[in-house]
Design an enzyme around this catalytic site. Structure first.
Site, PDB file in Angstrom:
ATOM      1  N   TRP A 194     -16.911 -41.517  62.544  1.00  0.00           N
ATOM      2  CA  TRP A 194     -18.321 -41.655  62.913  1.00  0.00           C
ATOM      3  C   TRP A 194     -18.721 -40.787  64.086  1.00  0.00           C
ATOM      4  O   TRP A 194     -19.891 -40.676  64.408  1.00  0.00           O
ATOM      5  CB  TRP A 194     -18.626 -43.138  63.253  1.00  0.00           C
ATOM      6  CG  TRP A 194     -17.605 -43.727  64.179  1.00  0.00           C
ATOM      7  CD1 TRP A 194     -16.528 -44.503  63.810  1.00  0.00           C
ATOM      8  CD2 TRP A 194     -17.494 -43.548  65.596  1.00  0.00           C
ATOM      9  NE1 TRP A 194     -15.763 -44.807  64.923  1.00  0.00           N
ATOM     10  CE2 TRP A 194     -16.340 -44.236  66.033  1.00  0.00           C
ATOM     11  CE3 TRP A 194     -18.258 -42.886  66.551  1.00  0.00           C
ATOM     12  CZ2 TRP A 194     -15.931 -44.270  67.361  1.00  0.00           C
ATOM     13  CZ3 TRP A 194     -17.849 -42.908  67.884  1.00  0.00           C
ATOM     14  CH2 TRP A 194     -16.701 -43.589  68.259  1.00  0.00           C
ATOM     15  N   LYS A 198     -15.575 -40.223  51.649  1.00  0.00           N
ATOM     16  CA  LYS A 198     -15.758 -41.604  52.116  1.00  0.00           C
ATOM     17  C   LYS A 198     -16.099 -41.509  53.613  1.00  0.00           C
ATOM     18  O   LYS A 198     -15.228 -41.287  54.456  1.00  0.00           O
ATOM     19  CB  LYS A 198     -14.468 -42.358  51.818  1.00  0.00           C
ATOM     20  CG  LYS A 198     -14.094 -43.607  52.530  1.00  0.00           C
ATOM     21  CD  LYS A 198     -15.113 -44.627  52.840  1.00  0.00           C
ATOM     22  CE  LYS A 198     -14.538 -45.544  53.892  1.00  0.00           C
ATOM     23  NZ  LYS A 198     -15.168 -45.352  55.211  1.00  0.00           N
ATOM     24  N   PRO A 199     -17.403 -41.635  53.929  1.00  0.00           N
ATOM     25  CA  PRO A 199     -17.779 -41.547  55.350  1.00  0.00           C
ATOM     26  C   PRO A 199     -17.448 -42.843  56.080  1.00  0.00           C
ATOM     27  O   PRO A 199     -17.187 -43.873  55.442  1.00  0.00           O
ATOM     28  CB  PRO A 199     -19.302 -41.354  55.277  1.00  0.00           C
ATOM     29  CG  PRO A 199     -19.716 -42.009  53.996  1.00  0.00           C
ATOM     30  CD  PRO A 199     -18.541 -41.904  53.041  1.00  0.00           C
ATOM     31  N   GLY A 232      -9.614 -39.163  61.742  1.00  0.00           N
ATOM     32  CA  GLY A 232      -9.819 -40.499  62.298  1.00  0.00           C
ATOM     33  C   GLY A 232      -8.673 -40.824  63.231  1.00  0.00           C
ATOM     34  O   GLY A 232      -7.990 -39.934  63.754  1.00  0.00           O
ATOM     35  N   SER A 233      -8.446 -42.116  63.407  1.00  0.00           N
ATOM     36  CA  SER A 233      -7.443 -42.541  64.388  1.00  0.00           C
ATOM     37  C   SER A 233      -6.023 -42.309  63.864  1.00  0.00           C
ATOM     38  O   SER A 233      -5.787 -42.308  62.644  1.00  0.00           O
ATOM     39  CB  SER A 233      -7.644 -44.025  64.697  1.00  0.00           C
ATOM     40  OG  SER A 233      -7.464 -44.769  63.510  1.00  0.00           O
ATOM     41  N   GLU A 276      -6.282 -35.101  60.699  1.00  0.00           N
ATOM     42  CA  GLU A 276      -6.839 -34.707  62.012  1.00  0.00           C
ATOM     43  C   GLU A 276      -7.008 -36.004  62.787  1.00  0.00           C
ATOM     44  O   GLU A 276      -7.950 -36.759  62.544  1.00  0.00           O
ATOM     45  CB  GLU A 276      -8.198 -34.010  61.828  1.00  0.00           C
ATOM     46  CG  GLU A 276      -8.126 -32.689  61.089  1.00  0.00           C
ATOM     47  CD  GLU A 276      -7.455 -31.581  61.882  1.00  0.00           C
ATOM     48  OE1 GLU A 276      -7.268 -31.748  63.104  1.00  0.00           O
ATOM     49  OE2 GLU A 276      -7.079 -30.577  61.280  1.00  0.00           O
ATOM     50  N   CYS A 294     -12.481 -36.259  70.058  1.00  0.00           N
ATOM     51  CA  CYS A 294     -11.018 -36.095  70.021  1.00  0.00           C
ATOM     52  C   CYS A 294     -10.550 -35.029  71.004  1.00  0.00           C
ATOM     53  O   CYS A 294      -9.376 -34.988  71.360  1.00  0.00           O
ATOM     54  CB  CYS A 294     -10.570 -35.753  68.611  1.00  0.00           C
ATOM     55  SG  CYS A 294     -11.348 -34.266  67.979  1.00  0.00           S
ATOM     56  N   GLU A 309      -5.707 -43.132  73.955  1.00  0.00           N
ATOM     57  CA  GLU A 309      -6.851 -42.236  73.768  1.00  0.00           C
ATOM     58  C   GLU A 309      -8.074 -43.042  74.180  1.00  0.00           C
ATOM     59  O   GLU A 309      -8.446 -44.000  73.498  1.00  0.00           O
ATOM     60  CB  GLU A 309      -6.967 -41.840  72.295  1.00  0.00           C
ATOM     61  CG  GLU A 309      -8.118 -40.911  72.048  1.00  0.00           C
ATOM     62  CD  GLU A 309      -8.385 -40.643  70.578  1.00  0.00           C
ATOM     63  OE1 GLU A 309      -8.184 -41.539  69.742  1.00  0.00           O
ATOM     64  OE2 GLU A 309      -8.831 -39.532  70.279  1.00  0.00           O
TER      65      GLU A 309
HETATM   66  N1  LIG Z   1      -8.502 -34.469  65.237  1.00  0.00           N
HETATM   67  C1  LIG Z   1      -9.781 -34.400  64.908  1.00  0.00           C
HETATM   68  O1  LIG Z   1     -10.291 -33.395  64.432  1.00  0.00           O
HETATM   69  C2  LIG Z   1     -10.658 -35.600  65.101  1.00  0.00           C
HETATM   70  C3  LIG Z   1     -12.036 -35.445  64.994  1.00  0.00           C
HETATM   71  C4  LIG Z   1     -12.854 -36.561  65.142  1.00  0.00           C
HETATM   72  C5  LIG Z   1     -12.290 -37.811  65.390  1.00  0.00           C
HETATM   73  N2  LIG Z   1     -10.954 -37.931  65.498  1.00  0.00           N
HETATM   74  C6  LIG Z   1     -10.346 -39.216  65.790  1.00  0.00           C
HETATM   75  O2  LIG Z   1     -11.025 -40.258  65.111  1.00  0.00           O
HETATM   76  C7  LIG Z   1     -10.916 -41.473  65.839  1.00  0.00           C
HETATM   77  C8  LIG Z   1     -12.284 -42.117  65.945  1.00  0.00           C
HETATM   78  O3  LIG Z   1     -12.855 -42.254  64.708  1.00  0.00           O
HETATM   79  P1  LIG Z   1     -12.884 -43.642  63.906  1.00  0.00           P
HETATM   80  O4  LIG Z   1     -12.953 -44.796  64.847  1.00  0.00           O
HETATM   81  O5  LIG Z   1     -13.922 -43.504  62.853  1.00  0.00           O
HETATM   82  O6  LIG Z   1     -11.445 -43.649  63.257  1.00  0.00           O
HETATM   83  P2  LIG Z   1     -10.860 -44.682  62.197  1.00  0.00           P
HETATM   84  O7  LIG Z   1      -9.466 -44.257  61.942  1.00  0.00           O
HETATM   85  O8  LIG Z   1     -11.105 -46.087  62.579  1.00  0.00           O
HETATM   86  O9  LIG Z   1     -11.763 -44.426  60.903  1.00  0.00           O
HETATM   87  C9  LIG Z   1     -11.785 -43.174  60.244  1.00  0.00           C
HETATM   88  C10 LIG Z   1     -12.107 -43.414  58.779  1.00  0.00           C
HETATM   89  O10 LIG Z   1     -11.113 -44.251  58.204  1.00  0.00           O
HETATM   90  C11 LIG Z   1     -11.724 -45.407  57.648  1.00  0.00           C
HETATM   91  N3  LIG Z   1     -10.836 -46.564  57.873  1.00  0.00           N
HETATM   92  C12 LIG Z   1     -10.835 -47.392  58.934  1.00  0.00           C
HETATM   93  N4  LIG Z   1      -9.873 -48.322  58.791  1.00  0.00           N
HETATM   94  C13 LIG Z   1      -9.249 -48.064  57.623  1.00  0.00           C
HETATM   95  C14 LIG Z   1      -8.161 -48.667  56.927  1.00  0.00           C
HETATM   96  N5  LIG Z   1      -7.526 -49.723  57.413  1.00  0.00           N
HETATM   97  N6  LIG Z   1      -7.785 -48.129  55.760  1.00  0.00           N
HETATM   98  C15 LIG Z   1      -8.430 -47.052  55.280  1.00  0.00           C
HETATM   99  N7  LIG Z   1      -9.464 -46.441  55.874  1.00  0.00           N
HETATM  100  C16 LIG Z   1      -9.867 -46.937  57.047  1.00  0.00           C
HETATM  101  C17 LIG Z   1     -13.043 -45.547  58.361  1.00  0.00           C
HETATM  102  O11 LIG Z   1     -13.996 -46.274  57.589  1.00  0.00           O
HETATM  103  C18 LIG Z   1     -13.448 -44.095  58.549  1.00  0.00           C
HETATM  104  O12 LIG Z   1     -14.017 -43.575  57.369  1.00  0.00           O
HETATM  105  C19 LIG Z   1     -10.361 -41.077  67.185  1.00  0.00           C
HETATM  106  O13 LIG Z   1      -8.998 -41.406  67.224  1.00  0.00           O
HETATM  107  C20 LIG Z   1     -10.556 -39.563  67.216  1.00  0.00           C
HETATM  108  O14 LIG Z   1      -9.677 -38.856  68.049  1.00  0.00           O
HETATM  109  C21 LIG Z   1     -10.123 -36.863  65.345  1.00  0.00           C
HETATM  110  N1  LIG Z   2     -15.247 -32.081  68.842  1.00  0.00           N
HETATM  111  C1  LIG Z   2     -14.335 -32.080  67.737  1.00  0.00           C
HETATM  112  C2  LIG Z   2     -14.377 -33.324  66.931  1.00  0.00           C
HETATM  113  C3  LIG Z   2     -13.518 -34.354  67.550  1.00  0.00           C
HETATM  114  O1  LIG Z   2     -13.844 -35.499  67.718  1.00  0.00           O
HETATM  115  C4  LIG Z   2     -14.584 -30.871  66.880  1.00  0.00           C
HETATM  116  O2  LIG Z   2     -15.228 -29.946  67.338  1.00  0.00           O
HETATM  117  O3  LIG Z   2     -14.096 -30.817  65.790  1.00  0.00           O
END
Ligand SMILES: NC(=O)c1ccc[n+]([C@@H]2O[C@H](COP(=O)([O-])OP(=O)(O)OC[C@H]3O[C@@H](n4cnc5c(N)ncnc54)[C@H](O)[C@@H]3O)[C@@H](O)[C@H]2O)c1
Ligand SMILES: N[C@@H](CC=O)C(=O)O
Length: 503
Positions: free
Chosen positions: A161, A185-186, A238-239, A260, A294, A390
């Site tokens: 998100w 899947k957003p 995501g996480s 990622e 991130c 984090e």
């Molecule tokens: N490395 C990168 O490029 C990058 C970029 C943006 C965000 N992030 C990371 O994303 C995290 C924050 O985003 P978030 O809170 O949306 O992450 P999240 O892992 O909670 O969710 C990411 C996605 O996974 C889905 N999801 C959540 N729980 C799930 C489960 N149990 N099983 C399957 N799918 C599930 C969510 O609905 C969402 O679509 C931070 O850790 C951040 O560092 C990384």
């Molecule tokens: N800022 C990052 C997203 C991480 O949360 C990017 O540029 O991809």
């Protein structure tokens, strides 16, 4: 269709999922998912809780569309992607509004995200033309050897998100340009921007089934996508916690997996840098998207000789940051949930109990339950939670360092390895630090490091694979090796015998 106030084109606000070129309701008994504005806590609208069979139908549609999309050929695919890119920019204001409404970030930052997101579509539309194979000097008499690049097939894209549009386009544009079809899947917090993107894909006339958006219960949807053998690649942002779960779920069908994941970036300020300028840069690197990035500079290491002046300047600048609804003239919006505020409070409490100095953080100034007034923790040590986790909030952590060896040991003392920053003038020292940092990306004297041409990604538990750049296209391509010899009984020509291997 109920309108979101202020959209110039109300049809961009879709409250249905998008499968096989059709807008669909959920068919199960489950209630729709409510989407809330994190600044005001108002419900903005609802999206369907799709059933498992609807998710399977989206996969089937993407699988059918794969052949059509491939057969269109690169010229036509490029043309359609460029049309999609133009439409995104034409609707920049509405898309930015949708992001501010559902994600909370300041409107100007949301506009920046639209440009950033669109730039991936443009770049990959062009890069798709360069999915070259290679010729191989032949070790087999009379044979021509080489490789061709082929799209892997259906790709599932699961996104977070915090950058709800850019994290989709960085994946989808690469996959589509490579010739793959996608099921997106957003995050449940921010589905409307993904659905607006689908609306624009439809207007750009991407063939039905090429770009699908599924909404619903995250573990169920992700479970279907990860276990289905028709899905050939999973790209997840995501996480780290969820990334690990999905990696395990993809094992049975042996998918191509790109992850990622989280980051815990060190921001290193060397002794020979003006502390005022370094503090300005650190503010920008920490507080983008209220720290929900991130790449956020979570652990700021400052040389002891300029430590106190740096803190003074950082605090002075931090206290001036305006916090509020993203539609007002602010620099920081809300956090995504109330529990993110509670996590920030817990990190501050833990650090202070273990001896950190606290600046800012006057929570009586918070304009609502999801807001957290920025804080600086000084004298942070590796024993504190804020050092290890984090933080994903506007809590900055600063520590003094004396020598390069302990600096590198502490900077690398994390399970994460996404990005690191170095601010310094002495090139020999900067080069030693760049070599010693165990991170996938290192930015020297610049806060901005991302964009379409670069290979974005981490090492250690920050992920697998790269997004953006040539490497980002490769994630969706399979290498097919081809060995061509003359049919049996054919006389080998001199040209063939001397072949350099051209196919
Ligand atoms: N490395 C990168 O490029 C990058 C970029 C943006 C965000 N992030 C990371 O994303 C995290 C924050 O985003 P978030 O809170 O949306 O992450 P999240 O892992 O909670 O969710 C990411 C996605 O996974 C889905 N999801 C959540 N729980 C799930 C489960 N149990 N099983 C399957 N799918 C599930 C969510 O609905 C969402 O679509 C931070 O850790 C951040 O560092 C990384
Ligand atoms: N800022 C990052 C997203 C991480 O949360 C990017 O540029 O991809």
């Amino acid at each position: 269709m109920p309108a979101v106030p202020g959209l110039l084109d109300p049809c961009l606000f879709r409250q249905l999922a998008y499968l096989d070129g059709k807008w669909v309701y959920g068919e199960g008994a489950q209630r729709d998912l409510a989407v809330t504005n994190p600044a005001t806590l108002e419900v903005l609208g609802h999206v369907p809780m799709l059933s498992a069979s609807q998710v399977d139908a989206a996969i089937a549609a993407a699988d059918r569309a794969f052949a059509t999309w491939c057969e269109l050929g690169i010229e036509r695919r490029t043309e359609l992607l460029e049309r999609w890119h133009r439409l995104i920019l034409e609707h920049r204001e509405d898309l930015a509004r949708l992001i501010t409404l559902e994600q909370g970030k300041p409107l100007n930052d949301a506009r920046g995200e639209i440009d950033y997101a669109a730039s991936f579509v443009k770049w990959f539309a062009e890069e798709g033309r360069r999915a070259y194979g290679e010729t191989i000097p032949s070790h087999i008499p009379g044979a021509s050897l080489g490789t061709v690049k082929e799209p892997v097939g259906v790709a599932a894209l699961i996104t977070p998100w915090n950058f709800p549009l850019a994290m989709i386009t960085r994946k989808a544009a690469a996959a589509l340009a490579a010739g793959c079809t996608v099921v997106v899947k957003p995050a449940n917090e921010t589905p409307f921007i993904a659905l607006a993107l689908a609306e624009l894909a439809e207007r750009a006339e991407l063939p039905s089934g090429t770009f699908n958006v599924v909404t619903g219960d995250a573990p169920m949807v992700a479970g279907r996508l990860c276990s289905d053998p028709r899905v050939m690649a999973l790209s997840f942002t995501g996480s780290t916690r969820v990334g690990r779960l999905l990696l395990a779920q993809c094992a049975d069908s042996v998918k191509r997996v790109s992850l990622e994941l989280g980051g815990n970036a060190p921001f290193i300020v060397c002794a020979d840098i003006d502390p005022d300028l370094a503090a300005e840069a650190a503010i920008a690197a920490k507080f983008q998207t209220s720290g929900q990035d991130c790449l956020a500079a979570n652990r700021i290491f400052v040389h002891r000789s300029i430590y106190e002046p740096f803190i003074e300047r950082f605090v002075e600048r931090m206290l001036k940051l305006k916090l509020g609804n993203g539609f007002d003239q602010v620099e920081l919006g809300p956090l995504i949930h109330r529990r993110a505020v509670e996590q920030a409070e817990a990190l501050v409490e833990d650090a202070v109990a273990r001896g950190a100095r606290l600046y800012g953080s006057d929570q009586t100034r918070a304009p609502g339950p999801n807001f957290f007034v920025p804080a600086l923790l000084a004298d942070v040590t590796p024993a504190m939670r804020v050092f290890r986790e984090e933080s994903f909030n506007p809590v900055a952590a600063v520590c003094a360092y004396d020598d390069e060896e302990t600096l590198l040991r502490d900077a690398n003392d994390t399970e994460y390895g996404l990005a690191a920053y170095v601010y310094g003038r002495d090139l020999a020292c900067v080069r030693r630090l760049v070599r010693g940092l165990r991170f996938g990306m290192v930015s020297v004297n610049s806060v901005k490091m991302t964009g379409p041409p670069v290979p974005f990604g981490g090492v250690k538990q920050s992920g697998l694979g790269r997004e953006g750049g040539r490497a980002g296209l490769e994630e969706y391509l399979a290498t097919k090796y081809v060995c061509i010899s003359d049919p049996p009984g054919t006389c080998q020509s001199a040209a063939n015998r001397d072949s350099t291997g051209d196919l």
